[in-house]
Design a protein around this motif. Structure first.
Motif, mmCIF file in Angstrom:
data_model
loop_
_atom_site.group_PDB
_atom_site.id
_atom_site.type_symbol
_atom_site.label_atom_id
_atom_site.label_comp_id
_atom_site.label_asym_id
_atom_site.label_seq_id
_atom_site.Cartn_x
_atom_site.Cartn_y
_atom_site.Cartn_z
ATOM 1 N N UNK A 31 12.608 0.663 0.695
ATOM 2 C CA UNK A 31 11.653 0.652 1.789
ATOM 3 C C UNK A 31 10.291 0.324 1.201
ATOM 4 N N UNK A 32 9.455 -0.272 2.012
ATOM 5 C CA UNK A 32 8.119 -0.621 1.546
ATOM 6 C C UNK A 32 7.089 0.260 2.251
ATOM 7 N N UNK A 33 6.275 0.943 1.482
ATOM 8 C CA UNK A 33 5.189 1.743 2.038
ATOM 9 C C UNK A 33 4.095 0.819 2.568
ATOM 10 N N UNK A 36 2.351 -1.237 0.116
ATOM 11 C CA UNK A 36 3.142 -2.262 -0.559
ATOM 12 C C UNK A 36 4.060 -1.751 -1.648
ATOM 13 N N UNK A 37 3.934 -0.494 -2.049
ATOM 14 C CA UNK A 37 4.814 0.023 -3.093
ATOM 15 C C UNK A 37 6.209 0.281 -2.516
ATOM 16 N N UNK A 92 -3.105 -1.615 8.179
ATOM 17 C CA UNK A 92 -2.204 -0.564 8.654
ATOM 18 C C UNK A 92 -2.686 0.805 8.179
ATOM 19 N N UNK A 93 -3.078 0.893 6.931
ATOM 20 C CA UNK A 93 -3.567 2.173 6.405
ATOM 21 C C UNK A 93 -4.814 2.630 7.168
ATOM 22 N N UNK A 107 5.381 -0.341 5.574
ATOM 23 C CA UNK A 107 4.798 -1.667 5.728
ATOM 24 C C UNK A 107 5.781 -2.695 6.229
ATOM 25 N N UNK A 108 7.025 -2.280 6.374
ATOM 26 C CA UNK A 108 8.076 -3.194 6.814
ATOM 27 C C UNK A 108 9.095 -2.406 7.626
#
Length: 153
Positions: A31-33, A36-37, A92-93, A107-108
């Motif tokens: 999963x993407x935070x 982006x991590x 988004x943040x 993020x996704x």
């Protein structure tokens, strides 16, 4: 000792099947935070996961944010937010901060990875049990009490 040819073929086939099963079992869903991590879906095993789809313009989404923030504080529940409009990265943040979202934002959209269809109404919450199975999809604002009743605690 030499085994007969049919038996050797059978052993080779079994070896291939076991190798394929092992490789498939090792695939990790990432999963993407929002930042982006990457993180691993398996890290949530043993906990209830609420994957919540929200949007800035959705009034019921705003209403349920405090409830989801409280649920996310429980040791056996994780809330993951997905922005319906596809906002990502720093935007988004910032949006999450403005809206008071304290739970983890993705993020996704993870839905396609799990075969989930994009919700047509908001807010939408996909409820996943500690074993990783989708239990239920709920539409409309959720309360802490409603979710705790569903999961039995």
């Amino acid at each position: 000792m030499q085994y007969p040819r049919p038996f050797r073929r059978f052993l080779a086939l079994i070896t291939l099947v076991l190798a394929a099963a092992t490789i498939t079992g090792c695939e990790k869903t990432e999963l993407q935070r929002a930042d982006g991590t990457a993180m691993n879906w398996d890290d949530f095993r043993g906990r209830w996961v609420l994957v919540n789809y929200w949007a800035e313009w959705c009034k019921p989404c705003l209403e349920e944010i405090p409830e989801l923030n409280e649920l996310d504080k429980a040791p056996d529940i994780s809330v993951l937010g997905v922005n319906f409009d596809g906002v990502t990265g720093t935007a988004l943040e910032q949006l999450g901060e403005e809206m008071g979202i304290e739970f983890l934002m993705l993020g996704q959209d993870p839905g396609p990875e799990f075969g989930w269809k994009m919700p047509v109404g908001l807010p939408a919450t996909f409820i996943v049990d500690p074993s990783g199975n989708l239990v239920e999809t709920r539409f409309g604002p959720q309360t802490e009490e409603d979710i705790r009743t569903l999961i039995g605690n």
